[in-house]
Design a protein around this motif. Structure first.
Motif, mmCIF file in Angstrom:
data_model
loop_
_atom_site.group_PDB
_atom_site.id
_atom_site.type_symbol
_atom_site.label_atom_id
_atom_site.label_comp_id
_atom_site.label_asym_id
_atom_site.label_seq_id
_atom_site.Cartn_x
_atom_site.Cartn_y
_atom_site.Cartn_z
ATOM 1 N N PRO A 1 0.796 -1.149 -0.103
ATOM 2 C CA PRO A 1 0.044 0.086 0.094
ATOM 3 C C PRO A 1 0.745 1.249 -0.106
ATOM 4 C CG PRO A 1 -1.100 -1.559 1.397
ATOM 5 C CD PRO A 1 0.247 -2.212 0.900
ATOM 6 N N PHE A 2 1.943 1.282 0.591
ATOM 7 C CA PHE A 2 2.781 2.592 0.759
ATOM 8 C C PHE A 2 3.306 3.020 -0.756
ATOM 9 C CE2 PHE A 2 6.819 5.014 0.829
ATOM 10 C CZ PHE A 2 6.564 5.923 1.782
ATOM 11 N N VAL A 3 3.628 1.807 -1.377
ATOM 12 C CA VAL A 3 4.134 2.248 -2.821
ATOM 13 C C VAL A 3 3.063 2.506 -3.713
ATOM 14 C CG1 VAL A 3 4.903 1.017 -5.023
ATOM 15 C CG2 VAL A 3 5.992 0.437 -2.698
ATOM 16 N N VAL A 4 1.849 2.008 -3.592
ATOM 17 C CA VAL A 4 0.751 2.353 -4.499
ATOM 18 C C VAL A 4 0.401 3.856 -3.891
ATOM 19 C CG1 VAL A 4 -1.863 1.980 -4.690
ATOM 20 C CG2 VAL A 4 -0.308 0.036 -4.573
ATOM 21 N N ALA A 5 0.432 4.292 -2.722
ATOM 22 C CA ALA A 5 0.002 5.686 -2.544
ATOM 23 C C ALA A 5 0.976 6.727 -2.794
ATOM 24 C CB ALA A 5 -0.163 5.685 -0.869
ATOM 25 N N ASN A 6 2.353 6.293 -2.981
ATOM 26 C CA ASN A 6 3.591 7.198 -2.941
ATOM 27 C C ASN A 6 4.146 7.257 -4.485
ATOM 28 O OD1 ASN A 6 3.904 8.592 -0.163
ATOM 29 N ND2 ASN A 6 3.327 6.435 0.166
ATOM 30 N N ALA A 7 4.372 6.118 -4.963
ATOM 31 C CA ALA A 7 4.863 6.208 -6.225
ATOM 32 C C ALA A 7 4.505 4.621 -6.949
ATOM 33 C CB ALA A 7 6.424 6.380 -6.079
ATOM 34 N N ASN A 8 3.269 4.597 -7.414
ATOM 35 C CA ASN A 8 2.812 3.415 -7.603
ATOM 36 C C ASN A 8 3.581 2.942 -8.998
ATOM 37 O OD1 ASN A 8 0.990 1.436 -7.449
ATOM 38 N ND2 ASN A 8 -0.604 2.263 -8.785
ATOM 39 N N ALA A 9 4.133 1.662 -8.976
ATOM 40 C CA ALA A 9 4.679 1.116 -10.047
ATOM 41 C C ALA A 9 3.387 0.460 -10.615
ATOM 42 C CB ALA A 9 5.687 -0.056 -9.766
ATOM 43 N N THR A 10 3.130 0.870 -12.012
ATOM 44 C CA THR A 10 1.956 0.433 -12.731
ATOM 45 C C THR A 10 2.375 -0.336 -13.907
ATOM 46 O OG1 THR A 10 2.158 2.218 -14.333
ATOM 47 C CG2 THR A 10 0.698 2.590 -12.249
ATOM 48 N N SER A 11 3.413 -0.595 -14.475
ATOM 49 C CA SER A 11 3.790 -1.238 -15.615
ATOM 50 C C SER A 11 5.249 -1.338 -15.782
ATOM 51 C CB SER A 11 3.039 -0.864 -17.011
ATOM 52 O OG SER A 11 3.548 0.243 -17.660
ATOM 53 N N MET A 12 5.713 -2.668 -16.711
ATOM 54 C CA MET A 12 7.117 -2.695 -16.802
ATOM 55 C C MET A 12 7.221 -3.335 -18.493
ATOM 56 S SD MET A 12 9.590 -4.966 -17.630
ATOM 57 C CE MET A 12 9.409 -6.528 -16.793
ATOM 58 N N THR A 13 8.016 -2.724 -19.109
ATOM 59 C CA THR A 13 8.677 -3.377 -20.342
ATOM 60 C C THR A 13 9.851 -3.362 -20.252
ATOM 61 O OG1 THR A 13 8.612 -1.299 -21.618
ATOM 62 C CG2 THR A 13 6.552 -2.475 -21.667
ATOM 63 N N ALA A 14 10.521 -4.755 -21.262
ATOM 64 C CA ALA A 14 12.015 -4.855 -21.429
ATOM 65 C C ALA A 14 12.229 -5.432 -22.413
ATOM 66 C CB ALA A 14 12.475 -5.477 -19.740
ATOM 67 N N VAL A 15 13.481 -5.410 -22.874
ATOM 68 C CA VAL A 15 14.043 -6.308 -23.963
ATOM 69 C C VAL A 15 15.231 -6.753 -23.225
ATOM 70 C CG1 VAL A 15 14.727 -6.629 -26.338
ATOM 71 C CG2 VAL A 15 12.924 -5.059 -25.802
ATOM 72 N N PHE A 16 15.648 -7.996 -23.440
ATOM 73 C CA PHE A 16 16.993 -8.619 -23.216
ATOM 74 C C PHE A 16 17.752 -9.145 -24.583
ATOM 75 C CE2 PHE A 16 15.267 -8.120 -19.137
ATOM 76 C CZ PHE A 16 16.435 -8.218 -18.021
ATOM 77 N N TRP A 17 18.781 -8.991 -24.753
ATOM 78 C CA TRP A 17 19.500 -9.449 -25.996
ATOM 79 C C TRP A 17 20.839 -10.459 -25.428
ATOM 80 C CZ3 TRP A 17 18.042 -4.098 -25.801
ATOM 81 C CH2 TRP A 17 17.239 -3.800 -26.247
ATOM 82 N N ILE A 18 20.823 -11.622 -25.946
ATOM 83 C CA ILE A 18 21.765 -12.164 -25.668
ATOM 84 C C ILE A 18 22.580 -12.508 -26.944
ATOM 85 C CG2 ILE A 18 22.691 -14.587 -24.933
ATOM 86 C CD1 ILE A 18 20.013 -15.019 -23.604
#
Length: 283
Positions: free
Chosen positions: A226-243
């Motif tokens: 709840p603290f994260v939601v109220a203060n700096a809510n992480a809503t989504s993530m996108t990433a690409v890893f290249w080997i």
């Protein structure tokens, strides 16, 4: 007579069964860049733009046995995968910036739901966040295509870039860490393209990930305390890893791991891109 229990025995890993993840097991070390706009109530400021040159280690190890997922609409499927620990420190001070544990899983194609082979990443970090992301892997000849990434904050209600200079000025005025070019503030991926200039990369395995792009259903998501939601809510993530398989006239053949990751932090009615990039060498 009591029916004996049936156990799944661990065995030496056959890395080929990991398919697109087969090169991950081992230790990877390198450097990168971290950009985060974080709330700054403590100093009575709307936010603080933190820019850090980074040093990083990721260690991957195979999961010791196939993981069965029991089916009702189709027959059982079995996952192979790796578990990992990621540690990121400030390159100048050595101070800890990020610690993460989790797993990557190779998920075979399925009929219920109808979906191709995917990779899934499960991750937890000690701020009180847990994520599940998914993507469709592929292998391509030659080096990676690394598109620009944009650090511009977005107004949540309109989906348009922020125009108030109160929020944009730090992106122009914040002192840069040693070795980080000015253009990396607006497009951190420039550090990835700079790192591979002049390299001969013969093959690249691409591992895209998203918490929002659905493949065969829901893709996953992020859960926060709840603290994260109220203060700096992480809503989504996108990433690409290249080997990447690299041929070097002096070093010979070696494996290189590059990645770009964007997490959206929502506060003050703004979506703030938190971007990490790195280039790591397998040890």
């Amino acid at each position: 007579m009591t029916t004996p229990h049936v156990f799944r025995a661990g065995a030496p890993a056959n890395l080929a069964t990991l398919r697109s993840l087969r090169e991950l097991p081992g230790r990877w070390m390198g450097k990168g860049f971290n950009l985060i706009s974080r709330p700054d109530k403590h100093d009575e400021q709307p936010f603080f733009l933190q820019l850090s040159a980074t040093q990083e280690t990721i260690e991957f190890a195979p999961i010791g046995a196939p993981v069965p997922n029991r089916g009702s609409a189709q027959d059982d499927i079995f996952f192979r995968g790796v578990h990992y620990t990621q540690q990121i420190a400030d390159a100048a001070t050595g101070g800890a910036l990020h610690f993460e544990t989790g797993m990557w899983l190779d998920v075979p194609a399925t009929t219920a739901p109808a979906a191709p082979e995917t990779v899934t990443r499960l991750a937890t970090i000690p701020h009180g966040d847990a994520l599940l992301a998914q993507g469709k892997p592929l292998a391509v000849p030659g080096g990676p295509r690394i598109d620009p990434v944009d650090s511009t904050p977005i107004t949540t209600s309109t989906g348009k870039p922020v125009t108030d200079d109160k929020y944009l000025a730090p992106f122009k005025n914040t002192a840069l860490p040693v070795g980080i070019p000015a253009e990396a503030v607006l497009n951190p991926n420039v550090l990835l393209t700079d790192a591979i200039k002049g390299q001969k990369i013969t093959e690249t395995v691409v591992l895209p990930l998203s918490t929002t792009d659905a493949i065969g259903g829901t893709a996953g998501g992020i859960q926060n305390i709840p603290f994260v939601v109220a203060n700096a809510n992480a809503t989504s993530m996108t990433a690409v890893f290249w080997i990447e398989k690299v041929e070097d006239p002096v070093l010979g053949h070696f494996l290189q791991l590059q990645y770009t990751q964007t997490i959206i932090l929502r506060f003050l009615g703004i979506d703030w891109p938190h971007i990490n990039v790195a280039t790591l060498i397998k040890q």
